[in-house]
Design a protein around this motif. Structure first.
Motif, short mmCIF file in Angstrom:
data_model
loop_
_atom_site.label_atom_id
_atom_site.label_comp_id
_atom_site.label_asym_id
_atom_site.label_seq_id
_atom_site.Cartn_x
_atom_site.Cartn_y
_atom_site.Cartn_z
N ILE E 29 53.98 16.41 32.17
CA ILE E 29 53.22 16.06 30.97
C ILE E 29 53.49 17.08 29.86
CG2 ILE E 29 50.85 16.04 30.06
CD1 ILE E 29 50.01 14.79 32.82
N LYS E 30 53.43 18.35 30.21
CA LYS E 30 53.69 19.41 29.23
C LYS E 30 55.12 19.30 28.68
CE LYS E 30 53.25 24.48 28.82
NZ LYS E 30 54.60 24.88 28.45
N GLY E 31 56.07 19.13 29.60
CA GLY E 31 57.47 19.12 29.18
C GLY E 31 57.81 17.97 28.25
N VAL E 32 57.44 16.77 28.61
CA VAL E 32 57.86 15.64 27.76
C VAL E 32 57.07 15.63 26.45
CG1 VAL E 32 58.64 14.26 29.73
CG2 VAL E 32 56.32 13.93 28.86
N SER E 33 55.81 16.10 26.48
CA SER E 33 55.05 16.16 25.23
C SER E 33 55.70 17.16 24.27
CB SER E 33 53.60 16.57 25.51
OG SER E 33 52.96 15.63 26.36
N GLU E 34 56.19 18.25 24.81
CA GLU E 34 56.85 19.26 23.96
C GLU E 34 58.18 18.74 23.41
OE1 GLU E 34 56.93 22.78 26.40
OE2 GLU E 34 54.87 23.33 25.84
N VAL E 35 58.88 17.91 24.18
CA VAL E 35 60.11 17.32 23.65
C VAL E 35 59.78 16.50 22.39
CG1 VAL E 35 61.91 15.59 24.08
CG2 VAL E 35 61.33 17.26 25.85
N LEU E 36 58.72 15.72 22.43
CA LEU E 36 58.36 14.90 21.27
C LEU E 36 57.91 15.77 20.10
CD1 LEU E 36 58.58 11.81 21.24
CD2 LEU E 36 58.43 12.71 23.55
N LEU E 37 57.24 16.87 20.42
CA LEU E 37 56.83 17.81 19.37
C LEU E 37 58.07 18.45 18.73
CD1 LEU E 37 54.76 19.61 17.87
CD2 LEU E 37 54.78 21.14 19.85
N ASN E 38 58.96 18.93 19.56
CA ASN E 38 60.12 19.67 19.03
C ASN E 38 61.11 18.76 18.30
OD1 ASN E 38 59.07 21.98 20.13
ND2 ASN E 38 60.23 21.81 22.04
N VAL E 39 61.33 17.56 18.83
CA VAL E 39 62.37 16.71 18.24
C VAL E 39 61.83 15.88 17.08
CG1 VAL E 39 64.02 14.84 18.69
CG2 VAL E 39 63.58 16.56 20.45
N LEU E 40 60.65 15.31 17.23
CA LEU E 40 60.13 14.41 16.19
C LEU E 40 58.91 14.96 15.48
CD1 LEU E 40 60.43 10.87 17.82
CD2 LEU E 40 61.99 11.98 16.23
N ASN E 41 58.52 16.17 15.83
CA ASN E 41 57.41 16.81 15.15
C ASN E 41 56.08 16.07 15.38
OD1 ASN E 41 56.70 19.04 13.69
ND2 ASN E 41 56.82 18.00 11.70
N LYS E 42 55.97 15.43 16.54
CA LYS E 42 54.73 14.72 16.88
C LYS E 42 53.73 15.72 17.45
CE LYS E 42 56.42 10.51 16.18
NZ LYS E 42 55.91 9.65 15.11
N PRO E 43 52.53 15.82 16.89
CA PRO E 43 51.52 16.74 17.44
C PRO E 43 51.23 16.41 18.90
CG PRO E 43 50.71 15.64 15.43
CD PRO E 43 52.02 15.01 15.78
N LEU E 44 51.01 17.44 19.70
CA LEU E 44 50.73 17.22 21.13
C LEU E 44 49.57 16.24 21.31
CD1 LEU E 44 51.01 20.79 22.70
CD2 LEU E 44 52.69 18.94 22.75
N GLU E 45 48.54 16.35 20.48
CA GLU E 45 47.34 15.54 20.72
C GLU E 45 47.55 14.06 20.38
OE1 GLU E 45 47.51 18.10 18.71
OE2 GLU E 45 46.58 17.72 16.78
N SER E 46 48.70 13.71 19.83
CA SER E 46 48.93 12.30 19.55
C SER E 46 49.83 11.65 20.60
CB SER E 46 49.54 12.12 18.16
OG SER E 46 50.89 12.50 18.16
N THR E 47 50.24 12.40 21.61
CA THR E 47 51.13 11.85 22.64
C THR E 47 50.37 11.56 23.93
OG1 THR E 47 53.12 12.92 21.76
CG2 THR E 47 53.16 12.32 24.09
N TYR E 48 50.52 10.33 24.41
CA TYR E 48 49.98 9.96 25.72
C TYR E 48 51.14 9.94 26.72
CZ TYR E 48 45.47 8.11 23.95
OH TYR E 48 44.23 7.96 23.41
N VAL E 49 50.91 10.44 27.90
CA VAL E 49 51.92 10.39 28.96
C VAL E 49 51.30 9.68 30.16
CG1 VAL E 49 53.44 11.72 30.48
CG2 VAL E 49 52.88 12.60 28.20
N VAL E 50 51.97 8.69 30.69
CA VAL E 50 51.49 7.99 31.88
C VAL E 50 52.55 8.13 32.98
CG1 VAL E 50 50.84 5.77 32.88
CG2 VAL E 50 50.13 6.34 30.55
N ILE E 51 52.14 8.70 34.11
CA ILE E 51 53.05 8.87 35.24
C ILE E 51 52.76 7.77 36.26
CG2 ILE E 51 53.75 10.40 37.13
CD1 ILE E 51 52.88 12.77 35.35
#
Lengths: 79, 79, 79, 79, 79, 79
Positions: E29-51
């Motif tokens: 969850i941490k890793g993929v959320s950070e990818v979206l933050l780093n690449v697309l500048n998406k704030p962590l709190e706007s990303t949902y991750v479902v495993i």
């Protein structure tokens, strides 16, 4: 053999862009594949990544299309 | 009442084509619906099939966009 | 490199069974993978199949949970 | 924090339209978000809705592409 | 506001484990959320991750259930 | 023939419950099916609804498993 599906709004990450660039897509693919390699030891070649770009009209948040929801939140923040 | 989702890259199956043809889509729909009929006895009319074509840039494999991964594999095979 | 997702209700295909058997799952995997091979020439080893079994309570049809909808249809057919 | 995915065929709901309108999309987003609020008490701002429009060729029903299946059903109803 | 869905087989990453651990899930969850933050500048709190963990029987590869496909590949490698 | 997929965390909507109840599931199915009927004129019997309950550990928000993210937000609100 993980499958990672990344759904994002179809919009640019900087002024003057209106979609995710090929470089950004490649960076997402590399990044999430490496997460699966590092955390679960899944070989890169066994991971599929599918990126789905969703038109802003087709993404809802707060009970509204995203563009309207963002306007509402921006207005609330100002007031 | 099965739902079958088929995700494939948006590309032709033969030179000169750049997408899946309507005939191929019809054959996929027929084929997978018949699998559910034959194996689980699900009536054809209760099965929905959704085909999603994914641009090559949006499909990752081996940590790379698919086109690059194929080039890399082709290069490895030659050497 | 197709991904095929098959969603079915978690129930048996014959009296005395309450889920899809391992043999049926294997037959579904074989069947849909061969459809992609035959129609789009996709090698078997590039196709992932994911089977999702959904509890009857969690599957809606006709605005009702599936079990209730089937009862309603059966009652209509009789009358 | 629910995620609701709505898949519909890409076609108009009235003569002269060939897709779902922005107003209809907004009404779907509002409607399903309110269902989650009313039934599960989920705040509107925690619900994401994604609408996926699927080309008629890409949606199968009854073992056929949807347009053909509808024709077949209409023919059966007449006879 | 990205949604990232991670589908993996339900199995351990080390001997003696038979599923993904809570720590590994948190790291994904941490890793993929950070990818979206780093690449697309998406704030962590706007990303949902479902495993989604998928039973081995329910995941097909090479036209076979995964366990059988792995055995086949291991046998081929030896010979 | 819409397909609506509703993903929610597996937890109760009131103290003493630890999952979505059958009544709540039925209300979700009814509610979202009626939205499609009212907005797009889709007959109830052509809509499939699939409810997926996701364990709290498997749902990420804010870069954290949901339970931790909620604690963090609650702590921020207090301070």
């Amino acid at each position: 053999m993980p499958i990672v599906t990344v759904q994002v709004t179809r919009e640019g990450s900087a002024p003057g862009r209106n979609s995710v660039t090929a470089e950004e897509k490649a960076a997402i693919i590399k990044g999430v594949s490496e997460v699966l390699l590092n955390v679960l030891n899944k070989p890169l070649e066994s991971t599929y990544v599918v990126i789905e770009e969703v038109d802003l009209d087709n993404w809802g948040w707060g009970g509204l299309p995203t563009a309207q929801y963002r306007q509402q939140r921006a207005a609330e923040t100002k007031s």
